[in-house]
Write a protein that holds these residues in place. Structure first.
Motif, PDB file in Angstrom:
ATOM      1  N   ILE A 252     -12.945  -9.128 -83.352  1.00 33.08           N
ATOM      2  CA  ILE A 252     -14.247  -8.860 -82.720  1.00 33.08           C
ATOM      3  C   ILE A 252     -15.276  -8.437 -83.774  1.00 33.08           C
ATOM      4  O   ILE A 252     -16.399  -8.947 -83.809  1.00 33.08           O
TER       5      ILE A 252
ATOM      6  N   SER B  83     -12.861 -17.857 -72.966  1.00 28.81           N
ATOM      7  CA  SER B  83     -12.981 -16.959 -71.808  1.00 28.81           C
ATOM      8  C   SER B  83     -12.552 -17.674 -70.538  1.00 28.81           C
ATOM      9  O   SER B  83     -11.981 -17.073 -69.631  1.00 28.81           O
TER      10      SER B  83
ATOM     11  N   ILE C  19      -6.639  -6.006 -71.530  1.00 32.13           N
ATOM     12  CA  ILE C  19      -6.575  -5.929 -72.992  1.00 32.13           C
ATOM     13  C   ILE C  19      -5.409  -5.019 -73.393  1.00 32.13           C
ATOM     14  O   ILE C  19      -4.680  -5.288 -74.341  1.00 32.13           O
TER      15      ILE C  19
ATOM     16  N   PHE D 125     -10.366 -12.532 -75.146  1.00 30.06           N
ATOM     17  CA  PHE D 125     -11.325 -11.437 -74.964  1.00 30.06           C
ATOM     18  C   PHE D 125     -12.380 -11.399 -76.059  1.00 30.06           C
ATOM     19  O   PHE D 125     -13.348 -10.666 -75.953  1.00 30.06           O
TER      20      PHE D 125
ATOM     21  N   VAL E 103     -19.594  -3.857 -68.839  1.00 29.10           N
ATOM     22  CA  VAL E 103     -18.757  -4.764 -69.628  1.00 29.10           C
ATOM     23  C   VAL E 103     -18.422  -4.115 -70.976  1.00 29.10           C
ATOM     24  O   VAL E 103     -17.265  -4.106 -71.409  1.00 29.10           O
TER      25      VAL E 103
ATOM     26  N   ALA F 272     -16.248  -9.694 -75.816  1.00 25.96           N
ATOM     27  CA  ALA F 272     -16.429  -8.479 -76.598  1.00 25.96           C
ATOM     28  C   ALA F 272     -17.541  -8.638 -77.625  1.00 25.96           C
ATOM     29  O   ALA F 272     -18.313  -7.709 -77.867  1.00 25.96           O
TER      30      ALA F 272
ATOM     31  N   THR G 135     -12.364  -6.741 -66.281  1.00 29.57           N
ATOM     32  CA  THR G 135     -13.787  -7.091 -66.383  1.00 29.57           C
ATOM     33  C   THR G 135     -14.329  -7.758 -65.127  1.00 29.57           C
ATOM     34  O   THR G 135     -15.398  -7.404 -64.649  1.00 29.57           O
TER      35      THR G 135
ATOM     36  N   ILE H  45     -14.631  -3.104 -72.249  1.00 28.39           N
ATOM     37  CA  ILE H  45     -14.043  -3.677 -73.462  1.00 28.39           C
ATOM     38  C   ILE H  45     -13.645  -2.581 -74.462  1.00 28.39           C
ATOM     39  O   ILE H  45     -12.554  -2.617 -75.038  1.00 28.39           O
TER      40      ILE H  45
END
Lengths: 230, 119
Positions: free
Chosen positions: A42, A67, A192, B67, A152, B71, A134, A156
């Motif tokens: 990320i 996604s 997650i 994800f 959101v 994110a 989510t 996360i």
């Protein structure tokens, strides 16, 4: 660069996969719990977008196919659940009670932290569904007057946090039973976190996926009461 | 053909979940309807494990990468998050820890007690 990304149907996916692959390599090399591949991926993607000036929408135009897989993947979580059917029946009381208590704890803690930090009603409502998946969290936040993008973000952050600390917390607090581990991780940090529970054991993964569905539904019901508190 | 069939079945159940989402006025996403439906169909042996196994295991294994796009969207809500970012992080991390501890300990307690009662 922006034009190339806009024209490509795979660029976003490729960048995401490369970022995750780098994350995996770092994790394998240094074997440290802080080096979470998802977190690294990320950060790498965000840094990449900031450096190249590619807009998020442009990246997401192709990355969204990743996604898109999330819905069928969530449906697939029925399999570990089914494989653990016996365990599920055996522990049904523990499962339902601990998820219910977990959801209450989550919302009550959000309420207390909102008092301490003087969050507005809007922010408080946006944070309430932070422990659930989510898809449910977004729709309930919207319905109750929260700010969806903040919901959101909080979901996360929660998920990554749970994914990172899950194993250590269970060890520290002597949560040794795989059923309890799965319930703890799934109820606190949804899908997650479940990705982590899956790595720990099949039972933990199954219980974690079960927690996503159950805690999501319990939270939706409890939201109606908790929004009136602040 | 095997993989196509397996993936096809999973998508079919996902679609059925979307239909339920469309018909029922509850804030429950299609994926949860799909998960429950798939579970029921497996329990009633309408769908056998080997009809979907490899495709489902593949999807579950690659789940973490799914994800990343959402994110990375944190970039877009950054302006709203910035003024409260420290308080927000403290809240998220603390609450995640508290919920994990309370849920896990509760489960350990009940499982332990049930086991003692049984034996």
């Amino acid at each position: 660069m922006n034009e190339l990304f806009a024209a490509s149907a795979t660029a976003g996916v490729v960048i995401s996969l490369i970022a995750y692959w780098i994350g995996m390599m770092l994790k394998n090399k240094f074997k440290s719990g802080i080096l979470n591949p998802l977190l690294i991926a990320i950060i790498l993607v965000i840094v990449f977008l900031l450096l190249t000036g590619i807009e998020y929408q442009t990246y997401n135009a192709s990355a969204k196919y990743l996604s898109w897989l999330l819905t069928p993947a969530t449906v697939s979580l029925a399999i570990p659940l089914y494989q653990q059917l016996e365990r599920l029946k055996q522990n049904i009381k523990a499962i339902l009670i601990s998820i219910l208590i977990g959801c209450l704890t989550s919302m009550l803690s959000i309420y207390l932290f909102s008092l301490v930090f003087r969050f507005s009603h809007e922010l408080y409502v946006s944070f309430l569904p932070k422990s659930i998946t989510t898809a449910i969290g977004m729709s309930i936040s919207e319905e109750m007057g929260g700010i969806v993008s903040i919901t959101v973000a909080s979901i996360i952050i929660t998920g990554i946090c749970g994914n990172m600390i899950g194993e250590a917390v269970c060890k520290l607090l002597k949560i040794t039973d795989p059923v309890a581990m799965g319930l703890a991780i799934g109820t606190s940090s949804h899908a997650i976190g479940t990705a982590k529970a899956m790595e720990l054991s099949e039972t933990a993964g199954a219980m974690s996926s079960l927690s996503i569905a159950v805690s999501g539904m319990i939270t939706v019901v409890l939201m109606n009461f908790f929004v009136t508190l602040l | 053909m095997k993989y196509l069939k397996q993936f096809g079945i999973i998508l079919l159940i996902t679609f059925a979940g979307e239909i339920l989402r469309f018909l029922l006025p509850l804030p429950i996403p299609a994926s949860i309807y799909g998960l429950i439906l798939m579970f029921v169909l497996l329990c009633t042996k309408v769908i056998r494990l080997e009809d979907i196994r490899e495709a489902a295991e593949f999807l579950i294994a690659i789940m973490p990468v799914m994800f990343i796009p959402a994110a990375a969207g944190l970039i877009d809500s950054w302006s709203q998050v910035r003024p409260i970012v420290i308080q927000m992080f403290i809240t998220m991390i603390a609450v995640t820890f508290i919920v994990m501890a309370v849920t896990g300990k509760t489960a350990m307690f009940i499982i332990g007690r049930d086991r003692r009662n049984r034996s």
